[in-house]
Design a protein around this motif. Structure first.
Motif, PDB file in Angstrom:
ATOM      1  N   HIS A   1     -36.275  28.550 -44.693  1.00 33.17           N
ATOM      2  CA  HIS A   1     -34.998  27.664 -44.978  1.00 33.17           C
ATOM      3  C   HIS A   1     -35.464  26.158 -44.620  1.00 33.17           C
ATOM      4  O   HIS A   1     -34.756  25.310 -44.810  1.00 33.17           O
ATOM      5  CB  HIS A   1     -33.952  28.125 -44.276  1.00 33.17           C
ATOM      6  CG  HIS A   1     -33.096  29.157 -44.904  1.00 33.17           C
ATOM      7  ND1 HIS A   1     -32.046  28.792 -45.808  1.00 33.17           N
ATOM      8  CD2 HIS A   1     -33.454  30.453 -44.558  1.00 33.17           C
ATOM      9  CE1 HIS A   1     -31.550  30.155 -45.995  1.00 33.17           C
ATOM     10  NE2 HIS A   1     -32.361  31.240 -45.500  1.00 33.17           N
ATOM     11  N   ASP A   2     -36.698  25.865 -44.049  1.00 34.99           N
ATOM     12  CA  ASP A   2     -37.211  24.807 -43.820  1.00 34.99           C
ATOM     13  C   ASP A   2     -38.296  24.121 -44.434  1.00 34.99           C
ATOM     14  O   ASP A   2     -38.695  23.048 -44.449  1.00 34.99           O
ATOM     15  CB  ASP A   2     -37.851  24.787 -42.063  1.00 34.99           C
ATOM     16  CG  ASP A   2     -36.880  25.144 -41.360  1.00 34.99           C
ATOM     17  OD1 ASP A   2     -35.735  25.152 -41.314  1.00 34.99           O
ATOM     18  OD2 ASP A   2     -37.220  26.204 -40.332  1.00 34.99           O
ATOM     19  N   ILE A   3     -38.396  24.842 -45.629  1.00 33.04           N
ATOM     20  CA  ILE A   3     -39.856  24.494 -46.261  1.00 33.04           C
ATOM     21  C   ILE A   3     -39.542  23.292 -47.369  1.00 33.04           C
ATOM     22  O   ILE A   3     -38.990  23.223 -48.297  1.00 33.04           O
ATOM     23  CB  ILE A   3     -40.286  25.616 -47.393  1.00 33.04           C
ATOM     24  CG1 ILE A   3     -40.503  26.914 -46.576  1.00 33.04           C
ATOM     25  CG2 ILE A   3     -41.341  25.329 -48.182  1.00 33.04           C
ATOM     26  CD1 ILE A   3     -40.605  28.142 -47.539  1.00 33.04           C
ATOM     27  N   ASP A   4     -40.030  22.072 -46.715  1.00 35.07           N
ATOM     28  CA  ASP A   4     -39.969  20.857 -47.418  1.00 35.07           C
ATOM     29  C   ASP A   4     -40.782  19.797 -46.380  1.00 35.07           C
ATOM     30  O   ASP A   4     -40.736  20.045 -45.274  1.00 35.07           O
ATOM     31  CB  ASP A   4     -38.817  20.303 -47.610  1.00 35.07           C
ATOM     32  CG  ASP A   4     -38.515  19.099 -48.531  1.00 35.07           C
ATOM     33  OD1 ASP A   4     -38.516  19.398 -49.677  1.00 35.07           O
ATOM     34  OD2 ASP A   4     -38.795  18.142 -48.098  1.00 35.07           O
ATOM     35  N   SER A   5     -41.411  18.824 -46.984  1.00 45.88           N
ATOM     36  CA  SER A   5     -42.041  17.940 -46.087  1.00 45.88           C
ATOM     37  C   SER A   5     -41.152  17.082 -45.117  1.00 45.88           C
ATOM     38  O   SER A   5     -41.679  16.482 -44.145  1.00 45.88           O
ATOM     39  CB  SER A   5     -42.859  16.916 -46.985  1.00 45.88           C
ATOM     40  OG  SER A   5     -43.705  17.529 -47.756  1.00 45.88           O
TER      41      SER A   5
END
Length: 626
Positions: free
Chosen positions: A408-412
């Motif tokens: 759920h955290d996958i982003d820069s």
């Protein structure tokens, strides 16, 4: 013998004088006492320092109070003949009290001794008085002179006879018996109160009563509240890392952090970096090094080097034993909402924001040095409001958090919020302007004698075995570099990642989890000697037996896989019966309540307790040693 010198003091104020006793130069033989009365405009603390070391401290109440800082010096004092005598001088020793009164102010004085409940014990008109047996206790001695002059002091009597001898001083005499004696040394008074600027000044205490210190503290200019401020453990305990946000613009394009000692004195300042984060926002990252173990600090941050934030507390861990919490799956959202539990029509209120604050508050009561995260800090990776709520609890400004990336955290954006130590490929993470997202998220840090290795098992979703093997190769490289940099410095290896390979929830059968396991994730743990592997993802609690080669280790030596339940998310998934292999699983639990774990590390021993955060009870425990 102690000498007390008092000025004119209104009687009603003297009734509320309080004192605290401190000793100076304990190896010397004689003793002298200095009383330093204070009036301060706010509740404050007065401290006396001798040659830089604190010798006395007293809480001072605001308003019409007269609290007294009492300094006792055991050692020689310096006589002074340059000062004029005081209206009253009192010598006291073992029930024998000598009063030397100013004839001008105390002719025909009324002298009385009272108990603290107001009962008169002795009384006389400016003559000597005595009593053969005065019980042990605290008394008030009052001298009332002409024109309303009043002298009152507290006496501590050890019991037995009491003699009060009265004499009138020759006020033109230069006798040193009527003079105050300075207590030698370089003394400093510091008066401080939360939210106010300290007052600090040189001071020479003298035996007897000193002049009243009338202090007005000025309210500190309030600093700003940094946006989404968080701490991250450094490469070692001597380093602390900082991250926060600000509005985009030239007024906020610099990054500074200052660290202060417990008294508020600046220790050092460091400059960091800033860059573009999400729309309209800048991230700021900085680090402070060379911190001393087991030391209380304060810190403040700045976006421009001119305007500084409020000061926040941080204490470094001890250089040996330490304590940390493990937690994950906070799933912070933008606002409370109603959600449907997966695979059913059952709806619940998502109160993850409230629960994260409650769980973190309970973690803080264990006095942990930092928190090891296992992923899914937020629920929607691109929504900054989730991070706003994640960093909102006040404890996040005092307790470092080592985050692992969850699915759920996958982003820069993740990397804008966490200033990771020893992070690979960290120079290519923030190219928002080019629309490029480069994800890594593998890093390590050494915390005393434990090497923590953090792996990103959430981002790489392999479609086939070769794809999974490439992930394992990256993980292997992180282990290799971490161990090579810390040869002989660690006794334990603890791994943090998100997608557990040893869960009993449904996610354990997801394609990417099975492929990572087949590609050799657990073989890698065996190869590098991992002792504990922490994970999350399934919102269920699991602890395996020590494992090696995919099975329970016959010698009891191997990696223990711990899957933590959700720390704040209200979503819980049932245990899949076929995955609950009792030959491997030591403890499995689905109680549909939030939880966290506490680890106590003391050299070659680790004790572990898993907590039900909602009922504040222990649900599992373990002790390990080497």
């Amino acid at each position: 013998m102690s000498t007390f010198v008092h000025n004119k003091i209104p009687a009603f104020l003297c009734m509320i004088i309080t004192t605290v006793l401190f000793a100076v130069n304990a190896s010397a033989q004689s003793m002298d006492t200095a009383y330093v009365p204070f009036k301060v405009n706010v509740d404050a603390t007065a401290k006396a320092y001798l040659n830089g070391a604190k010798e006395a401290e007293k809480f001072i109440r605001a308003g019409n109070y007269r609290d007294t800082l009492r300094i006792i010096s055991e050692g020689p004092t310096l006589a002074s003949s340059a000062k004029a005598s005081r209206p009253v001088i009192m010598h006291s020793s073992r029930g024998k009290i000598s009063l030397e009164l100013s004839r001008q102010l105390y002719k025909n004085a009324d002298i009385a001794l009272y108990s603290l409940n107001g009962k008169q014990i002795l009384h006389s008109k400016a003559t000597s008085i005595s009593h053969p047996n005065v019980v042990m206790g605290v008394y008030l001695l009052s001298v009332k002179g002409i024109n309303g002059n009043t002298f009152t002091t507290r006496l501590i009597h050890s019991g037995g006879g009491m003699n009060i001898n009265v004499a009138f001083a020759n006020e033109n005499s230069s006798s040193t018996s009527l003079m105050e004696k300075p207590i030698p040394g370089n003394w400093t008074i510091i008066v401080s109160a939360e939210g106010y600027n300290d007052t600090s000044y040189a001071f020479t205490p003298e035996t007897g009563n000193n002049p009243e210190q009338n202090i007005t503290l000025r309210q500190a200019v309030p600093g700003f509240e940094p946006e989404m401020l968080g701490l991250v453990p450094g490469a070692t305990i001597a380093e602390l890392r900082f991250t926060w946000y600000s509005d985009e613009g030239s007024a906020n394009n610099k990054t500074f952090v200052q660290i202060f000692d417990a008294n508020g004195s600046l220790v050092k300042e460091a400059e960091g970096i800033s860059g573009k984060a999400s729309t309209g926002k800048l991230y700021h990252k900085a680090a402070i090094t060379d911190l001393t173990p087991n030391t209380q600090y304060k810190y403040s941050v700045s976006n421009n080097g001119t305007d500084w934030s409020n000061k926040y507390n941080y204490k470094t861990p001890k250089s040996a034993a330490f304590k940390f919490a493990a937690t994950g799956d906070q799933h912070q959202i933008s606002a409370p909402r109603v959600i449907t539990i997966e695979g059913s029509s059952y709806t619940i209120t998502d109160n993850a924001i409230e629960m994260w604050g409650q769980t973190l508050g309970k973690i803080a009561t264990h006095n942990v040095d930092f928190i090891a995260g296992v992923g899914d800090q937020v629920d929607s990776a691109k929504v900054e409001k989730g991070y706003t709520n994640f960093f909102a609890p006040p404890q996040m400004k005092n307790i470092p958090y080592a985050a692992a990336m969850g699915n759920h955290d996958i982003d820069s954006i993740f990397f804008c919020h966490f200033n990771l130590p020893n992070h690979t490929a960290r120079n290519a993470l923030f190219d928002f302007s080019g629309g490029k997202t480069v994800i890594n998220g593998n890093y390590w840090y050494l915390y005393n004698n434990v090497l923590f290795v953090v792996l990103n098992t959430a981002f790489f979703y392999p479609n086939d075995l070769p794809g999974a093997q490439s992930s394992i190769e990256r993980f292997d490289a992180v282990f290799t570099s971490a161990k090579a940099a810390n040869i002989g410095k660690y006794d334990w290896i603890i791994v943090q990642h998100h997608e557990s390979t040893r869960s009993v929830g449904s996610h354990a059968e997801d394609k990417e989890v099975l492929l990572n396991k087949e590609a050799g994730f657990e073989t890698l743990m065996d190869k590098h000697g991992a002792d504990i592997v922490l994970a999350g993802h399934d919102h269920v609690y699991v602890r395996t037996k020590p494992m090696k080669g995919g099975k329970a280790a016959t010698d009891g030596k191997g990696a223990i896989y711990i899957t933590l339940t959700a720390a704040a998310s209200p979503k819980f998934y049932p245990i899949v019966t076929k995955l609950d292999d009792k030959s491997i699983m030591e403890k499995t639990l689905q109680n549909n309540r939030r939880g966290f774990a506490i680890f106590d590390v003391n050299g070659t021993s680790i004790s572990f307790k898993a907590y039900d955060a909602e009922r504040d009870v222990i649900v599992d425990s373990l002790s390990l040693s080497k």
